[in-house]
Motif scaffolding. Structure first.
Motif, short mmCIF file in Angstrom:
data_model
loop_
_atom_site.label_atom_id
_atom_site.label_comp_id
_atom_site.label_asym_id
_atom_site.label_seq_id
_atom_site.Cartn_x
_atom_site.Cartn_y
_atom_site.Cartn_z
N THR A 111 0.84 -1.20 0.00
CA THR A 111 0.00 0.00 0.00
C THR A 111 0.87 1.25 0.00
OG1 THR A 111 -1.68 1.23 1.23
CG2 THR A 111 -0.14 -0.09 2.52
N ASP A 112 0.34 2.32 -0.56
CA ASP A 112 1.10 3.57 -0.59
C ASP A 112 0.65 4.53 0.50
OD1 ASP A 112 -1.38 4.24 -1.53
OD2 ASP A 112 -0.70 5.19 -3.39
N LYS A 113 -0.21 4.08 1.39
CA LYS A 113 -0.65 4.93 2.50
C LYS A 113 -0.93 4.05 3.72
CE LYS A 113 -4.12 6.44 0.13
NZ LYS A 113 -5.35 7.15 -0.30
N PRO A 114 -0.81 4.61 4.91
CA PRO A 114 -1.12 3.83 6.11
C PRO A 114 -2.60 3.45 6.13
CG PRO A 114 0.11 5.81 6.68
CD PRO A 114 -0.32 5.96 5.25
N MET A 115 -2.88 2.24 6.59
CA MET A 115 -4.26 1.77 6.64
C MET A 115 -4.77 1.61 8.07
SD MET A 115 -4.62 -0.99 3.54
CE MET A 115 -3.63 -2.27 4.33
N ASN A 116 -4.12 2.26 9.01
CA ASN A 116 -4.47 2.04 10.41
C ASN A 116 -5.84 2.58 10.77
OD1 ASN A 116 -1.38 1.97 10.27
ND2 ASN A 116 -1.84 1.04 12.25
N ALA A 117 -6.45 3.38 9.90
CA ALA A 117 -7.81 3.85 10.18
C ALA A 117 -8.78 2.69 10.30
CB ALA A 117 -8.27 4.80 9.08
N ILE A 118 -8.46 1.55 9.68
CA ILE A 118 -9.37 0.41 9.78
C ILE A 118 -9.32 -0.21 11.17
CG2 ILE A 118 -9.14 -0.06 7.31
CD1 ILE A 118 -7.45 -2.50 7.99
N ASN A 119 -8.31 0.15 11.97
CA ASN A 119 -8.21 -0.37 13.32
C ASN A 119 -8.87 0.51 14.37
OD1 ASN A 119 -6.69 -2.63 12.51
ND2 ASN A 119 -4.82 -1.42 12.52
N ILE A 120 -9.39 1.67 13.93
CA ILE A 120 -10.16 2.49 14.85
C ILE A 120 -11.45 1.74 15.17
CG2 ILE A 120 -11.60 4.55 14.97
CD1 ILE A 120 -8.81 5.26 15.51
N ASP A 121 -11.64 1.44 16.42
CA ASP A 121 -12.79 0.63 16.78
C ASP A 121 -13.94 1.50 17.27
OD1 ASP A 121 -14.27 -1.65 17.00
OD2 ASP A 121 -12.97 -2.63 18.47
N THR A 122 -15.12 0.96 17.16
CA THR A 122 -16.33 1.62 17.63
C THR A 122 -16.92 0.81 18.77
OG1 THR A 122 -16.81 2.48 15.42
CG2 THR A 122 -18.64 2.41 16.98
N ALA B 289 -6.84 11.95 15.51
CA ALA B 289 -7.99 11.08 15.78
C ALA B 289 -9.10 11.32 14.77
CB ALA B 289 -8.51 11.31 17.19
N HIS B 290 -9.37 12.60 14.48
CA HIS B 290 -10.42 12.92 13.52
C HIS B 290 -10.07 12.40 12.13
CE1 HIS B 290 -12.74 15.58 10.73
NE2 HIS B 290 -13.70 15.26 11.59
N SER B 291 -8.82 12.53 11.76
CA SER B 291 -8.38 12.03 10.46
C SER B 291 -8.57 10.52 10.36
CB SER B 291 -6.91 12.39 10.23
OG SER B 291 -6.44 11.87 9.00
N LEU B 292 -8.26 9.80 11.43
CA LEU B 292 -8.43 8.36 11.43
C LEU B 292 -9.90 7.97 11.37
CD1 LEU B 292 -5.76 7.43 14.13
CD2 LEU B 292 -5.73 6.63 11.76
N VAL B 293 -10.71 8.64 12.17
CA VAL B 293 -12.12 8.28 12.26
C VAL B 293 -12.86 8.57 10.96
CG1 VAL B 293 -14.30 8.86 13.43
CG2 VAL B 293 -12.22 8.55 14.76
N THR B 294 -12.47 9.63 10.26
CA THR B 294 -13.20 10.06 9.06
C THR B 294 -12.44 9.74 7.78
OG1 THR B 294 -12.21 12.28 9.17
CG2 THR B 294 -14.30 11.93 10.34
N ALA B 295 -11.48 8.83 7.83
CA ALA B 295 -10.68 8.48 6.65
C ALA B 295 -11.57 8.00 5.51
CB ALA B 295 -9.68 7.39 7.01
N ASP B 296 -11.14 8.32 4.30
CA ASP B 296 -11.86 7.90 3.10
C ASP B 296 -11.57 6.43 2.85
OD1 ASP B 296 -13.33 7.90 0.80
OD2 ASP B 296 -11.77 8.83 -0.44
N LEU B 297 -12.56 5.60 3.04
CA LEU B 297 -12.40 4.16 2.90
C LEU B 297 -13.25 3.65 1.74
CD1 LEU B 297 -12.65 3.19 6.70
CD2 LEU B 297 -10.60 3.60 5.35
N PRO B 298 -12.92 2.50 1.17
CA PRO B 298 -11.91 1.54 1.62
C PRO B 298 -10.51 1.85 1.11
CG PRO B 298 -13.04 0.65 -0.27
CD PRO B 298 -13.70 1.96 0.04
N PHE B 299 -9.50 1.25 1.76
CA PHE B 299 -8.15 1.23 1.25
C PHE B 299 -8.02 0.01 0.34
CE2 PHE B 299 -7.39 3.24 5.51
CZ PHE B 299 -6.96 4.47 5.04
#
Length: 487
Positions: free
Chosen positions: A342-353, A416-426
């Protein structure tokens, strides 16, 4: 034969029982401009229940709801939830038996499944969406809450894509989003890196991170760069799966059901991690005992100021802030790092709800749903966020702009806001799209610590990486098939 009812002894310790007659210190009745009764909270108390929810709860006046609350990292946050629940019960003329539990201790899924099957279960609980909801749904233990989630999204805005992936199954919602919790990000020692002349922008890939952590390590000064374990723990699971995903590997196909774990990409990712823990070259950056850490090990090492980087929820950051630990002011937060896939970090998918699930066959699910609607927003939620350090964030996009605290209350909040609102999917170079659909099989495999067991075989027993990956693949297949997901 009827299955045994849930053993409540573990849950009833420390239960909070509140009702119509309950009082909350420091609250006095007053009138709003609209002329409706509400409370005027003093600092540290929960605010009044909105009139529309009081009206909705009127049909349940005099009744009781039994709920479970996930234990918070900071005790002040538990107190914030308790105050909000007390306020709800007091103003709606109801009783709420709210019990704080730690879902990481004991077999929460099995206990709740037994309680549902026995017809003796609480109305509602809030749990980590990515870890529990798919399994509870697969077992038929929870209710469809689509109507409630759609109502909340109309009022407070959309829920993040990662939360939707964990909670929406076959087009329906099976959990009501409560809050997002800081997680999946990396925390680095700013002062150690700057002392070595390593700028923040130089750290882009996992290889960059590994090499920088080796450079800043100095065992003579009790400085160890790599503060992450692959021992049996949720933190270990997150690290291993994250590296595999960034290398282009995956547990499953994008359907979340077909196991595709054993791949060249997975082998290469596991080899990268194995080298860190086995190759003498990296010995100086490993803190003593790292391979025996559980989920608290990296927290303790970070707060003790002996590690330069760790992958964790924001709990360690919140703890350093709440206790005045000097590491708080020397922390850089990173969304994550890239890998070959991947060319970008995908850790936003690990932000849990954290989400409210409503159990099938419970006695008073309607009242529980009204309580959930109260807790997710307004002053009740703001009180929780403020008492949680920097760990709890809104689940609904519109709530972020309802109070300046959510944007400016801490230097970490923009990340945190960037992670929570990331444009998904990666999308990886191998064609996987993350986050994938909620998968009960994946959750079961993680709960069985198949990934960390695989690393233990490699690091501690010397098993070759391809062989260990192949064994893990077979165990994952078994976990899926035990749930009736044929491979």
């Amino acid at each position: 034969m009827k299955r045994p009812a849930l053993d409540r002894r573990q849950f009833l310790r420390g239960a909070l029982v509140v009702g119509a007659a309950a009082t909350v210190p420091g609250m006095a009745a007053c009138q709003t401009e609209e002329g409706r009764a509400r409370t005027n909270p003093t600092p540290g108390t929960a605010a009044g229940v909105p009139q529309e929810l009081i009206d909705e709860a009127a049909q349940f006046k005099g009744s009781t709801s039994n709920t479970l609350s996930q234990k918070q990292y900071l005790e002040t946050a538990n107190g914030a939830i308790d105050r909000a629940v007390r306020q709800f019960a007091s103003q709606t003329g109801t009783t709420v038996n709210n019990v704080t539990v730690n879902t990481d201790e004991g077999n929460f899924i099995a206990k709740q499944d037994a309680a549902v099957k026995a017809g003796d279960v609480q109305d509602m609980a809030f749990v980590a969406a990515s870890r529990f909801v798919a399994q509870l749904h697969e077992l038929g233990d929870i209710e469809d809450v689509t109507a409630e989630v759609e109502q909340l999204q109309q009022k407070y805005g959309a829920v993040g894509a990662a939360a939707e992936a964990s909670l929406k199954i076959d087009g329906k919602w099976w959990g009501i989003p409560y809050y997002t919790i800081g997680g999946g990000g990396w925390w680095l020692r700013k002062d150690w890196l700057e002392a070595k002349g390593i700028p923040r922008e130089q750290l882009k890939s996992f290889e960059d991170l590994r090499d920088a952590m080796l450079e800043i390590s100095d065992p003579a000064q009790k400085r160890y760069g790599w503060g992450v374990s692959v021992n049996r723990s949720n933190d270990g699971n997150v690290l291993i799966e994250s590296v595999i995903n960034h290398w282009g590997g995956s547990f499953t196909a994008d359907d979340g059901r077909k196991v595709l774990f054993n791949s060249p990409e997975t082998v290469a990712a596991v080899q990268f991690l194995a080298d860190i823990y086995r190759d003498p070259k990296y010995k100086n950056m490993l803190p003593p005992g790292v391979m025996s850490w559980t989920d608290t090990g990296n927290n303790e090492a970070w707060l003790a100021g002996i590690v330069g980087a760790t992958l964790n929820s924001a709990s360690i950051y919140a703890q350093s802030k709440s206790t005045g630990n000097p590491v708080y002011g020397q922390t850089w937060a990173f969304e994550g790092f890239t890998g070959p896939g991947t060319d970008k970090p995908m850790n936003a998918i690990n932000i849990d709800t954290m989400a409210f699930v409503v159990f099938k066959g419970s006695k008073n699910p309607g009242l529980a749903k009204v309580l959930a609607k109260y807790l997710v927003a307004g002053d009740a939620f703001l009180g929780l966020a403020k008492e949680s350090g920097a760990l709890v964030y809104p689940a609904y996009e519109g709530i972020w702009d309802t109070d300046t605290f959510y944007r400016t209350g801490d230097p970490y909040f923009p990340v945190a806001h960037s992670l929570v609102t990331a444009d998904l999917p990666f999308t990886t170079t191998t064609g996987y799209n993350f986050p994938q659909p909620a998968s009960s099989g994946r959750n079961a495999a993680l709960s069985a610590y198949i990934l960390t067991d695989m690393m233990g075989e490699i690091v501690q027993k010397g098993t070759a990486v391809p062989a260990a990956v192949a064994t893990a693949h077979q165990r994952i297949v078994q976990a899926f098939e035990q749930l009736g997901i044929k491979q």
